[in-house]
Design an enzyme around this catalytic site. Structure first.
Site, PDB file in Angstrom:
ATOM      1  N   GLU A 102      -7.778-147.983  31.649  1.00 42.57           N
ATOM      2  CA  GLU A 102      -8.787-146.935  31.700  1.00 42.57           C
ATOM      3  C   GLU A 102     -10.148-147.506  31.306  1.00 42.57           C
ATOM      4  O   GLU A 102     -10.219-148.367  30.421  1.00 42.57           O
ATOM      5  CB  GLU A 102      -8.382-145.809  30.726  1.00 42.57           C
ATOM      6  CG  GLU A 102      -6.940-145.385  30.905  1.00 42.57           C
ATOM      7  CD  GLU A 102      -6.364-144.664  29.686  1.00 42.57           C
ATOM      8  OE1 GLU A 102      -7.114-143.914  29.022  1.00 42.57           O
ATOM      9  OE2 GLU A 102      -5.175-144.862  29.395  1.00 42.57           O
ATOM     10  N   HIS A 139      -9.280-142.296  33.512  1.00 42.73           N
ATOM     11  CA  HIS A 139      -7.958-142.645  32.973  1.00 42.73           C
ATOM     12  C   HIS A 139      -7.035-143.061  34.138  1.00 42.73           C
ATOM     13  O   HIS A 139      -6.123-142.323  34.513  1.00 42.73           O
ATOM     14  CB  HIS A 139      -7.449-141.392  32.263  1.00 42.73           C
ATOM     15  CG  HIS A 139      -6.207-141.528  31.450  1.00 42.73           C
ATOM     16  ND1 HIS A 139      -5.042-142.090  31.909  1.00 42.73           N
ATOM     17  CD2 HIS A 139      -5.950-141.128  30.180  1.00 42.73           C
ATOM     18  CE1 HIS A 139      -4.122-142.030  30.963  1.00 42.73           C
ATOM     19  NE2 HIS A 139      -4.649-141.448  29.901  1.00 42.73           N
TER      20      HIS A 139
HETATM   21  O1  LIG Z   1      -0.495-137.229  27.801  1.00 42.12           O
HETATM   22  P1  LIG Z   1      -1.984-137.363  27.945  1.00 42.12           P
HETATM   23  O2  LIG Z   1      -2.744-136.320  27.184  1.00 42.12           O
HETATM   24  O3  LIG Z   1      -2.404-137.401  29.385  1.00 42.12           O
HETATM   25  O4  LIG Z   1      -2.390-138.750  27.307  1.00 42.12           O
HETATM   26  C1  LIG Z   1      -1.752-139.916  27.710  1.00 42.12           C
HETATM   27  C2  LIG Z   1      -2.261-141.114  26.921  1.00 42.12           C
HETATM   28  O5  LIG Z   1      -3.589-141.367  27.291  1.00 42.12           O
HETATM   29  C3  LIG Z   1      -4.118-142.572  26.743  1.00 42.12           C
HETATM   30  O6  LIG Z   1      -5.429-142.731  27.179  1.00 42.12           O
HETATM   31  C4  LIG Z   1      -4.128-142.472  25.247  1.00 42.12           C
HETATM   32  O7  LIG Z   1      -4.662-143.661  24.691  1.00 42.12           O
HETATM   33  C5  LIG Z   1      -2.718-142.194  24.757  1.00 42.12           C
HETATM   34  O8  LIG Z   1      -2.736-142.055  23.343  1.00 42.12           O
HETATM   35  C6  LIG Z   1      -2.171-140.950  25.414  1.00 42.12           C
HETATM   36  O9  LIG Z   1      -0.822-140.756  25.010  1.00 42.12           O
END
Ligand SMILES: O=P(O)(O)OC[C@H]1O[C@@H](O)[C@H](O)[C@@H](O)[C@@H]1O
Length: 289
Positions: free
Chosen positions: A259, A159
């Site tokens: 990502e 990510h």
């Molecule tokens: O706040 P987190 O759990 O790190 O996620 C952040 C974002 O991560 C992204 O990968 C998702 O597609 C989103 O929906 C999400 O809001």
């Protein structure tokens, strides 16, 4: 294990252990929690990753920035919303099995195996191995092993958070023609041309190609080359981040997540005793991967 004190040292930031590397080839910051690369800057290049100035460093809480690893599920758990978003790997402490830091580069082998803490959330035996290679480019290789006595279906993602001077001017090339699922409006669609971002964007692209390019006027373009990863997720929370995502807050326009993962229809099933390896290499466009 070779961790040269000249080039690397462990530091504590709030509740977490961070490994700080400062060597002639570049600088990096890595959290033991999640084996999460938080910052990376190769010598003579600009910072590759975005780490939120508002990020918290709390045990068991996701760190906002760098490259969290979402595993064994991406997004919400498919049938239990009480389980943590994006799985368990980013909130557990990994073991640094082997490390070598030289003036030319660093090679770090991390491992996460099921434990009481992981089984309390997700009762399955597994092993993950993450190899980080830091040099002129950044290369992450993840190998996942199913040690359970039943097949394991997993969705996952590296990510990555990238710095952009202005998200409205950033574009992602390589996804033209790919079908996507847009989470906010729960609609499917097909990408036409480069991806542009003018407000909240949260899309999972399926069957994405191996090479994506992030253009960001004012900073060098970044090339993302992957293997064994068939989805691309592009996320920016837009101005609405301010009240809902306090560790992004007003900084939403300075970052973009591109990502690489295997999500939705690209989720994969590891047979009993099976493994899967995936790789992501990120480079400034002037530098060959
Ligand atoms: O706040 P987190 O759990 O790190 O996620 C952040 C974002 O991560 C992204 O990968 C998702 O597609 C989103 O929906 C999400 O809001």
């Amino acid at each position: 294990m070779t961790l040269t004190p000249d080039y690397s040292q462990w530091q504590q930031r709030d509740e977490l252990d961070l490994l700080h590397i400062d060597a002639p080839f570049g600088q990096a910051l890595i959290a033991r929690q999640g084996a999460q690369l938080l910052q990376y800057q190769a010598h003579g290049q600009s910072p590759m990753l975005w780490l939120s100035p508002l990020s918290r460093f709390q045990r068991g809480k996701a760190i906002r920035g760098g490259i969290p690893l979402c595993w064994p599920w991406f997004g919400a758990h498919p049938n239990d919303s009480s389980l943590p978003q994006h799985g368990i790997a980013r909130q557990l402490d990994w073991t640094l099995q082997q490390a070598e830091v030289t003036p030319q580069g660093a090679s770090l082998h991390w491992q996460l195996q099921d434990s009481d803490a992981s089984r309390a959330l997700w009762p399955h035996p597994f092993r993950l191995e993450l190899h980080m290679q830091l040099g002129t480019t950044l290369r992450l290789t993840l190998t996942m092993h199913n040690l359970d006595d039943r097949p394991l279906t997993t969705s996952h993602a590296l990510h990555s958070y990238f710095p952009v001077p202005q998200v409205a001017q950033a574009t992602v090339d390589g996804l033209d023609g790919c079908s996507f699922y847009s989470k906010p409006d729960q609609q499917s669609g097909q990408q036409q041309g480069p991806v542009t971002i003018d407000s909240l964007l949260d899309r999972v692209y399926l069957n994405a190609p191996d090479t994506l390019t992030l253009h960001r006027p004012g900073l060098p373009a970044l090339q993302l080359r992957s293997a064994g990863l068939h989805s691309a997720i592009v996320w920016n929370p837009g101005p609405g981040a301010e009240p809902h995502i306090p560790d992004v807050g007003p900084h939403w326009s300075q970052m973009l997540c591109v990502e690489n993962g295997n999500a939705l229809d690209n989720s994969l099933t590891l047979p009993i005793g099976g493994s899967h390896q995936l790789r992501l290499e990120i480079a400034e466009q002037s530098v060959a991967c």
